[in-house]
Scaffold this active site. Structure first.
Site, PDB file in Angstrom:
ATOM      1  N   SER A  19     -35.722  -2.068  30.910  1.00  0.00           N
ATOM      2  CA  SER A  19     -35.153  -0.760  30.579  1.00  0.00           C
ATOM      3  C   SER A  19     -35.223  -0.602  29.065  1.00  0.00           C
ATOM      4  O   SER A  19     -36.306  -0.702  28.499  1.00  0.00           O
ATOM      5  CB  SER A  19     -33.726  -0.646  31.130  1.00  0.00           C
ATOM      6  OG  SER A  19     -33.208   0.643  30.917  1.00  0.00           O
ATOM      7  N   HIS A  46     -37.427   1.805  33.193  1.00  0.00           N
ATOM      8  CA  HIS A  46     -36.685   3.066  33.228  1.00  0.00           C
ATOM      9  C   HIS A  46     -37.298   4.038  32.217  1.00  0.00           C
ATOM     10  O   HIS A  46     -37.445   3.711  31.041  1.00  0.00           O
ATOM     11  CB  HIS A  46     -35.211   2.835  32.917  1.00  0.00           C
ATOM     12  CG  HIS A  46     -34.529   1.970  33.933  1.00  0.00           C
ATOM     13  ND1 HIS A  46     -33.427   1.203  33.646  1.00  0.00           N
ATOM     14  CD2 HIS A  46     -34.803   1.751  35.245  1.00  0.00           C
ATOM     15  CE1 HIS A  46     -33.039   0.556  34.742  1.00  0.00           C
ATOM     16  NE2 HIS A  46     -33.868   0.869  35.728  1.00  0.00           N
ATOM     17  N   ASP A 139     -29.080  -2.780  36.629  1.00  0.00           N
ATOM     18  CA  ASP A 139     -30.160  -2.631  37.601  1.00  0.00           C
ATOM     19  C   ASP A 139     -30.977  -3.926  37.636  1.00  0.00           C
ATOM     20  O   ASP A 139     -31.297  -4.498  36.601  1.00  0.00           O
ATOM     21  CB  ASP A 139     -31.052  -1.446  37.208  1.00  0.00           C
ATOM     22  CG  ASP A 139     -32.061  -1.095  38.295  1.00  0.00           C
ATOM     23  OD1 ASP A 139     -31.781  -1.347  39.476  1.00  0.00           O
ATOM     24  OD2 ASP A 139     -33.135  -0.577  37.943  1.00  0.00           O
TER      25      ASP A 139
END
Length: 200
Positions: A19, A46, A139
């Site tokens: 991310s 992401h 996540d």
């Protein structure tokens, strides 16, 4: 479990999640992987859901591997990197076919590392290798638990070397991570694990 007795690739697929700070981390990892990497690689980074992304092009220019945005129905091939497109969950389906969905966000993100890892665990079981790099949030933690429950292996960037520590920390809290490594050692570990020259 993978080990010295297994022949050919010790794993069948590598799934990577990142991310915040991930673009730089992915460039470093993919820049160090060899062109003959013997399994497919699937990636969730992401991204801004409102914009097209050049991430696959950027990584393709800096890697010996072929890098592309995943498309629904892609048959995953060794030595090719499949990047989840913005605002789509990337799943690995039976027969190593890529699936894309727009189901609800997971932990406020789409694509979701958790969903990718869970799908990889379901298809590949103990031959699944997951890697978590820099990022905020958690996540990837639940997905890493699915990888471990299926007998697969989880590698994480050392939070102390990560630009953003959230995702590596969350994975370390969720599961016993098999290898925790500084970023510059991740690619070599993935090569060794897949080729069966390194064990955990």
């Amino acid at each position: 479990m993978p080990g010295p007795g297994r022949h050919e690739a010790a794993y069948e697929i590598v799934a990577i999640a990142s991310s915040a700070g991930g673009v730089k981390a992915l460039i470093e990892v993919f820049g160090a992987l060899p062109a003959d990497f013997p399994v497919p690689v699937v990636v969730v980074q992401h991204l801004d859901p409102r914009r097209e992304t050049l991430l696959a092009d950027i990584l393709d220019r800096r890697s010996s591997l072929s890098v592309k945005l995943a498309e629904a129905g892609d048959v995953l091939r060794p030595g090719v990197v499949y990047v989840a497109p913005p605002d789509r969950h990337l799943l690995v389906e039976s027969g190593d076919v890529a699936g894309l969905t727009v189901t609800d966000q997971v932990k406020f993100v789409r694509p979701s590392a958790d969903l990718l890892f869970e799908s990889v665990a379901a298809v590949h079981g103990p031959a699944a290798l997951a890697c978590v790099l820099t990022g905020t949030g958690s996540d990837g933690a639940a997905g890493a638990a699915a990888i471990k429950a299926g007998g697969g292996t989880v590698v994480s960037q050392d939070p102390e070397t990560a630009e953003f520590k959230g995702m590596p920390h969350a994975v370390a809290k969720a599961v016993p991570v098999d290898l925790v490594l500084p970023l510059d050692e991740v690619a070599g570990a993935l090569v060794g694990l897949v080729n069966g020259t390194r064990t955990v």
